[in-house]
Design a protein around this motif. Structure first.
Motif, PDB file in Angstrom:
ATOM      1  N   GLY A 148      11.673 -16.725 -19.261  1.00 60.84           N
ATOM      2  CA  GLY A 148      12.212 -16.478 -17.910  1.00 60.84           C
ATOM      3  C   GLY A 148      12.862 -17.707 -17.306  1.00 60.84           C
ATOM      4  N   THR A 149      13.777 -17.443 -16.315  1.00 59.57           N
ATOM      5  CA  THR A 149      14.480 -18.553 -15.659  1.00 59.57           C
ATOM      6  C   THR A 149      14.197 -18.598 -14.167  1.00 59.57           C
ATOM      7  OG1 THR A 149      16.386 -17.150 -15.223  1.00 59.57           O
ATOM      8  CG2 THR A 149      16.381 -18.403 -17.291  1.00 59.57           C
ATOM      9  N   GLY A 150      13.710 -17.495 -13.630  1.00 57.64           N
ATOM     10  CA  GLY A 150      13.498 -17.432 -12.176  1.00 57.64           C
ATOM     11  C   GLY A 150      14.790 -17.157 -11.413  1.00 57.64           C
ATOM     12  N   LEU A 151      15.837 -16.767 -12.157  1.00 58.60           N
ATOM     13  CA  LEU A 151      17.130 -16.525 -11.493  1.00 58.60           C
ATOM     14  C   LEU A 151      17.524 -15.045 -11.493  1.00 58.60           C
ATOM     15  CD1 LEU A 151      19.276 -19.506 -12.796  1.00 58.60           C
ATOM     16  CD2 LEU A 151      18.541 -19.094 -10.450  1.00 58.60           C
ATOM     17  N   GLY A 152      16.906 -14.259 -12.377  1.00 61.46           N
ATOM     18  CA  GLY A 152      17.304 -12.845 -12.546  1.00 61.46           C
ATOM     19  C   GLY A 152      17.303 -12.075 -11.234  1.00 61.46           C
ATOM     20  N   LEU A 153      16.187 -12.116 -10.477  1.00 58.46           N
ATOM     21  CA  LEU A 153      16.088 -11.325  -9.234  1.00 58.46           C
ATOM     22  C   LEU A 153      16.989 -11.868  -8.126  1.00 58.46           C
ATOM     23  CD1 LEU A 153      12.278 -10.422  -9.087  1.00 58.46           C
ATOM     24  CD2 LEU A 153      14.206  -8.967  -9.719  1.00 58.46           C
ATOM     25  N   SER A 154      17.229 -13.209  -8.140  1.00 56.41           N
ATOM     26  CA  SER A 154      18.134 -13.745  -7.099  1.00 56.41           C
ATOM     27  C   SER A 154      19.563 -13.290  -7.352  1.00 56.41           C
ATOM     28  CB  SER A 154      18.026 -15.267  -7.018  1.00 56.41           C
ATOM     29  OG  SER A 154      18.414 -15.844  -8.220  1.00 56.41           O
ATOM     30  N   ILE A 155      19.911 -13.090  -8.652  1.00 54.58           N
ATOM     31  CA  ILE A 155      21.240 -12.549  -8.959  1.00 54.58           C
ATOM     32  C   ILE A 155      21.326 -11.102  -8.427  1.00 54.58           C
ATOM     33  CG2 ILE A 155      22.739 -11.798 -10.856  1.00 54.58           C
ATOM     34  CD1 ILE A 155      21.779 -14.311 -12.386  1.00 54.58           C
ATOM     35  N   VAL A 156      20.213 -10.352  -8.624  1.00 54.04           N
ATOM     36  CA  VAL A 156      20.175  -8.973  -8.125  1.00 54.04           C
ATOM     37  C   VAL A 156      20.430  -8.968  -6.613  1.00 54.04           C
ATOM     38  CG1 VAL A 156      18.715  -6.936  -7.813  1.00 54.04           C
ATOM     39  CG2 VAL A 156      18.579  -8.235  -9.944  1.00 54.04           C
ATOM     40  N   LYS A 157      19.718  -9.832  -5.905  1.00 55.34           N
ATOM     41  CA  LYS A 157      19.833  -9.858  -4.439  1.00 55.34           C
ATOM     42  C   LYS A 157      21.265 -10.219  -4.011  1.00 55.34           C
ATOM     43  CE  LYS A 157      17.790 -11.793  -0.291  1.00 55.34           C
ATOM     44  NZ  LYS A 157      18.360 -10.740   0.507  1.00 55.34           N
ATOM     45  N   GLU A 158      21.814 -11.209  -4.684  1.00 54.74           N
ATOM     46  CA  GLU A 158      23.168 -11.660  -4.376  1.00 54.74           C
ATOM     47  C   GLU A 158      24.152 -10.481  -4.483  1.00 54.74           C
ATOM     48  OE1 GLU A 158      25.143 -15.191  -3.312  1.00 54.74           O
ATOM     49  OE2 GLU A 158      23.160 -15.274  -4.234  1.00 54.74           O
ATOM     50  N   ILE A 159      24.011  -9.728  -5.600  1.00 55.23           N
ATOM     51  CA  ILE A 159      24.942  -8.610  -5.823  1.00 55.23           C
ATOM     52  C   ILE A 159      24.727  -7.515  -4.763  1.00 55.23           C
ATOM     53  CG2 ILE A 159      25.521  -6.739  -7.422  1.00 55.23           C
ATOM     54  CD1 ILE A 159      24.842  -8.730  -9.727  1.00 55.23           C
ATOM     55  N   VAL A 160      23.457  -7.182  -4.508  1.00 56.04           N
ATOM     56  CA  VAL A 160      23.160  -6.090  -3.564  1.00 56.04           C
ATOM     57  C   VAL A 160      23.635  -6.470  -2.149  1.00 56.04           C
ATOM     58  CG1 VAL A 160      21.313  -4.732  -2.512  1.00 56.04           C
ATOM     59  CG2 VAL A 160      21.264  -5.211  -4.956  1.00 56.04           C
ATOM     60  N   ASP A 161      23.432  -7.732  -1.762  1.00 54.67           N
ATOM     61  CA  ASP A 161      23.906  -8.186  -0.437  1.00 54.67           C
ATOM     62  C   ASP A 161      25.418  -8.006  -0.312  1.00 54.67           C
ATOM     63  OD1 ASP A 161      21.418  -8.789   0.401  1.00 54.67           O
ATOM     64  OD2 ASP A 161      21.596 -10.984   0.200  1.00 54.67           O
ATOM     65  N   ALA A 162      26.134  -8.350  -1.378  1.00 58.14           N
ATOM     66  CA  ALA A 162      27.595  -8.226  -1.343  1.00 58.14           C
ATOM     67  C   ALA A 162      28.022  -6.764  -1.216  1.00 58.14           C
ATOM     68  CB  ALA A 162      28.207  -8.841  -2.594  1.00 58.14           C
ATOM     69  N   HIS A 204       2.826 -13.015  -3.562  1.00 56.81           N
ATOM     70  CA  HIS A 204       4.059 -13.520  -4.182  1.00 56.81           C
ATOM     71  C   HIS A 204       5.256 -12.607  -3.946  1.00 56.81           C
ATOM     72  CE1 HIS A 204       1.734 -16.640  -5.921  1.00 56.81           C
ATOM     73  NE2 HIS A 204       1.000 -15.817  -6.668  1.00 56.81           N
ATOM     74  N   LEU A 205       4.950 -11.368  -3.486  1.00 53.86           N
ATOM     75  CA  LEU A 205       6.046 -10.401  -3.333  1.00 53.86           C
ATOM     76  C   LEU A 205       7.204 -10.913  -2.473  1.00 53.86           C
ATOM     77  CD1 LEU A 205       4.552  -6.802  -3.037  1.00 53.86           C
ATOM     78  CD2 LEU A 205       6.156  -7.682  -4.716  1.00 53.86           C
ATOM     79  N   PRO A 206       6.934 -11.567  -1.313  1.00 51.93           N
ATOM     80  CA  PRO A 206       8.075 -11.994  -0.466  1.00 51.93           C
ATOM     81  C   PRO A 206       8.980 -13.022  -1.133  1.00 51.93           C
ATOM     82  CG  PRO A 206       5.991 -12.167   0.733  1.00 51.93           C
ATOM     83  CD  PRO A 206       5.652 -11.914  -0.699  1.00 51.93           C
ATOM     84  N   HIS A 207       8.504 -13.659  -2.236  1.00 53.50           N
ATOM     85  CA  HIS A 207       9.293 -14.754  -2.814  1.00 53.50           C
ATOM     86  C   HIS A 207      10.027 -14.397  -4.091  1.00 53.50           C
ATOM     87  CE1 HIS A 207       7.225 -17.145   0.131  1.00 53.50           C
ATOM     88  NE2 HIS A 207       6.077 -16.717  -0.337  1.00 53.50           N
ATOM     89  N   VAL A 208       9.797 -13.191  -4.596  1.00 53.57           N
ATOM     90  CA  VAL A 208      10.324 -12.915  -5.941  1.00 53.57           C
ATOM     91  C   VAL A 208      11.851 -12.952  -5.992  1.00 53.57           C
ATOM     92  CG1 VAL A 208       8.352 -11.683  -6.900  1.00 53.57           C
ATOM     93  CG2 VAL A 208      10.091 -10.432  -5.600  1.00 53.57           C
ATOM     94  N   PHE A 209      12.520 -12.758  -4.854  1.00 52.89           N
ATOM     95  CA  PHE A 209      13.984 -12.756  -4.890  1.00 52.89           C
ATOM     96  C   PHE A 209      14.572 -14.147  -4.642  1.00 52.89           C
ATOM     97  CE2 PHE A 209      12.825  -8.363  -3.872  1.00 52.89           C
ATOM     98  CZ  PHE A 209      13.485  -7.707  -4.899  1.00 52.89           C
ATOM     99  N   GLU A 210      13.710 -15.136  -4.457  1.00 55.49           N
ATOM    100  CA  GLU A 210      14.212 -16.505  -4.256  1.00 55.49           C
ATOM    101  C   GLU A 210      14.612 -17.125  -5.588  1.00 55.49           C
ATOM    102  OE1 GLU A 210      11.053 -18.511  -2.256  1.00 55.49           O
ATOM    103  OE2 GLU A 210      11.244 -17.235  -0.455  1.00 55.49           O
ATOM    104  N   ARG A 211      15.573 -18.038  -5.532  1.00 57.47           N
ATOM    105  CA  ARG A 211      16.051 -18.686  -6.760  1.00 57.47           C
ATOM    106  C   ARG A 211      14.934 -19.518  -7.389  1.00 57.47           C
ATOM    107  NH1 ARG A 211      22.254 -20.540  -5.394  1.00 57.47           N
ATOM    108  NH2 ARG A 211      22.971 -18.423  -5.059  1.00 57.47           N
TER     109      ARG A 211
END
Ligand code: ADP
Length: 607
Positions: A568-582, A549-556
């Motif tokens: 949980g919402t499943g959105l927390g880590l995707s927000i992290v990724k979005e910010i770090v990418d920026a 499951h590790l490769p998918h944890v950052f998906e929305r």
């Protein structure tokens, strides 16, 4: 008659050769003949001259023997007479055998023979007389006597000598004359051959190099691309045939070029029609940056004309340069990499796709630039973000009042609750909290998307972020009896970024860590500098995440099945990724199921 080059060469050079050979032969023959003749004459006459000399000598001695006898020296005289006659006779015999001048020499020799026979007979008669006899004197001095005969013979001998010498001189003069004639003849023949050779050379120089020069010039012009050049056919020999073959070859080349040109033209028209049919701007530049192909969309958007040097607009300049010089493609994927152009009074967004073009050897020949028009998708995305933001915002106000009402009821300030009512209200509170978190996450995402390009970067101390997040999460950790530690290490270099968003990213990681770590566990926050980057790490002692499951944890909306927290919402880590990418950083997760997880955010160090 058409003469071949070979025949012409033979016909021109053969007479010269033949003449030279004939001249050589004649010269040799003349030399041989003259030499031989002179030799023979000189040899023959020389023999006669010597014989005459010898005979003269002998005759003198014979004559002096008579004088000795008259003076009383009888013994010596007689012996001298006999001995010298032997020598005289032998020389006479030699001369007899060596008559060369006819008839003069022959007549003289005949005369000499009768004279000497008579002279000898008289001499013998002289000696037959007794010594001292007065007749001897008469024999000698009488008329005709021995003395007068002696002078007569001498005269004949002198005459023979003279004609032989004369003959020798004549031979010499003849040889001289022959040599002179031969010299004149050879000179004339040489002059003739020289003239002929000059004529032949002139003829060959005027007939052979001319056509060759013409053909060389034509070949050079054809090599330079002038295929309409024809070689004049001046002669009808091999050179003429070569010129004809040459012209046939250029005609064929013209046909080939024509075919190739029309094929090329067709291919070019097809290529042009193909790219013209695309609505997206497409552009092909050569290695020097000249536009080779451009469709109307590219022409109107970028203002380029074909074969003009194209100065790409600022955002494309570097990628095009890199594609041409380093063969590095630039394929934009996300909205954040889109570039905007103003056309017809509106902003249009494009995703640039820049690829180097290579030939068969792998060398760069140019670059293809395709600008994918994503204006419509971007508007849709904007619409979606706006909708999410509006809906979330609109939901948040009633939700706040619902949460407030549930809180007030649970406090029982309005009235006591039955156990069943309390249970239902607790359930409602949990669901409303979950709904609130979802709305918060949706709002955060919508805000991030809406203003990703407008992120304001400032210099941030990494430790200040960790401490701020730890402080905020402390309450929740304590409620859950989870120990939270902020590790302080070496002083860190600053990073550049938006402090609010970076704090939100780290806070999401810490929130997850606290959520998934059971009571009594530990959450550790740390930061370190490595390889020009600052790495934030949030480690926990929770259940960990299975490797698949590790490769998918950052998906929305992704949540690990069977272990995710209720709220949980499943959105927390995707927000992290979005910010770090920026922030041009990288986010990663390392986990050992049963022992815990470490989430890391790596950002470029420096301002
Ligand atoms: P959620 O709101 O469900 O936490 P996230 O995007 O934050 O959504 O996380 C995605 C999923 O990753 C979670 O549902 C959870 O299963 C897993 N996860 C996240 N953080 C951790 C952690 N620290 N330990 C174990 N699992 C985690």
């Amino acid at each position: 008659m058409i003469w071949s080059l070979r025949r012409r060469l033979i016909a021109s050079l053969a007479p010269v050769g033949i003449l030279l050979a004939a001249l050589g032969a004649v010269g040799l023959a003349v030399l041989w003949h003259t030499g031989g003749r002179i030799d023979a004459i000189i040899k023959e006459n020389y023999v006669s001259v010597r014989a005459m000399d010898e005979m003269n000598e002998r005759l003198e001695r014979i004559d002096s023997s008579f004088q000795f006898a008259l003076s009383g020296r009888e013994g010596d005289a007689k012996a001298q007479f006999a001995a010298n006659w032997v020598g005289f006779e032998s020389q006479f015999h030699i001369e007899e055998e060596n008559i060369t001048i006819f008839p003069a020499e022959q007549e003289l020799v005949e005369g000499l023979r009768s004279l000497k026979t008579d002279y000898r007979a008289r001499g013998e008669r002289f000696y037959a007389r007794p010594s001292g006899s007065p007749d001897r004197r008469t024999d000698y001095f009488g008329k005709p006597g021995l003395l007068s005969q002696f002078s007569e013979i001498k005269t004949v001998i002198a005459e023979i000598l003279r004609i032989n010498q004369e003959n020798m001189f004549q031979a010499r003069d003849e040889a001289k004359a022959t040599a002179r004639i031969a010299l004149i003849g050879l000179g004339a023949a040489l002059a003739l051959i020289g003239g002929l050779l000059f004529g032949v050379t002139w003829y060959l120089l005027h007939t052979i190099p001319g056509p060759i020069r013409l053909m060389t010039e034509a070949a050079q012009e054809i090599g330079g691309g002038h295929l309409d050049r024809e070689v004049p056919v001046v002669t009808h020999d091999e050179l003429g045939r070569l010129a004809q073959a040459f012209n046939a070859m250029t005609r064929q080349l013209r046909v080939y070029r024509q075919t190739d040109l029309s094929r090329l033209l067709r291919a070019q028209q097809t290529a042009q029609a193909t790219i013209d049919s695309f609505p997206d701007p497409i552009l092909v530049v050569d290695i020097d940056g000249h536009v080779e192909l451009a469709n109307p969309a590219a022409r109107s958007l970028l203002g380029v004309g074909s074969s003009a040097t194209w100065i790409p607009p600022e955002p494309l300049r570097q990628p095009v340069h890199e594609a041409l010089t380093l063969q590095r493609p630039r394929l934009a994927e996300g909205f954040d990499q889109a570039i905007t152009f103003q056309t017809g009074g509106e902003d249009r967004s494009y995703l640039p796709q820049i690829r180097p073009i290579r030939d068969a050897n792998g060398d760069t020949t140019g670059a293809a630039v395709v600008l994918n028009d994503i204006t419509r998708f971007r508007l849709l995305d904007q619409f979606k973000s706006d909708l999410v933001a509006t809906v979330s915002h609109e939901l948040k106000t009633p939700l706040t009042s619902v949460r407030l009402a549930v809180h007030v009821l649970l406090e029982e300030s309005i009235g006591p609750l039955t156990a069943k009512q309390t249970e239902m209200l607790l359930d409602a509170r949990e669901n409303s909290e979950r709904l609130l978190r979802l709305i918060d996450h949706l709002l955060a995402l919508a805000r991030l998307e809406r203003s990703s390009s407008a992120t304001k970067f400032v210099t941030i101390d990494p430790m200040s972020i960790l401490e701020r997040v730890a402080t905020e999460a402390q309450g929740r950790a304590e409620d859950k009896h989870v120990e939270m530690i902020v590790e302080k290490g070496e002083p860190l270099p600053p990073v550049s970024g938006d402090p609010e968003r970076l704090a939100l990213a780290v806070a999401n990681l810490v929130e997850n860590a606290v959520t998934y770590t059971p009571t009594g566990g530990k959450v550790t926050l740390s930061a370190l500098a490595a390889d020009g980057r600052v790495v934030f790490a949030v480690a926990d002692t929770g259940p960990g995440i299975p490797a698949e499951h590790l490769p998918h944890v950052f998906e929305r909306f992704f949540r690990v099945p069977g272990q995710s927290a209720e709220g949980g919402t499943g959105l927390g880590l995707s927000i992290v990724k979005e910010i770090v990418d920026a922030h041009h950083g990288e986010v990663s997760c390392e986990s050992t199921p049963g022992h815990g997880s470490v989430f890391r955010i790596a950002l470029p160090a420096g301002v």
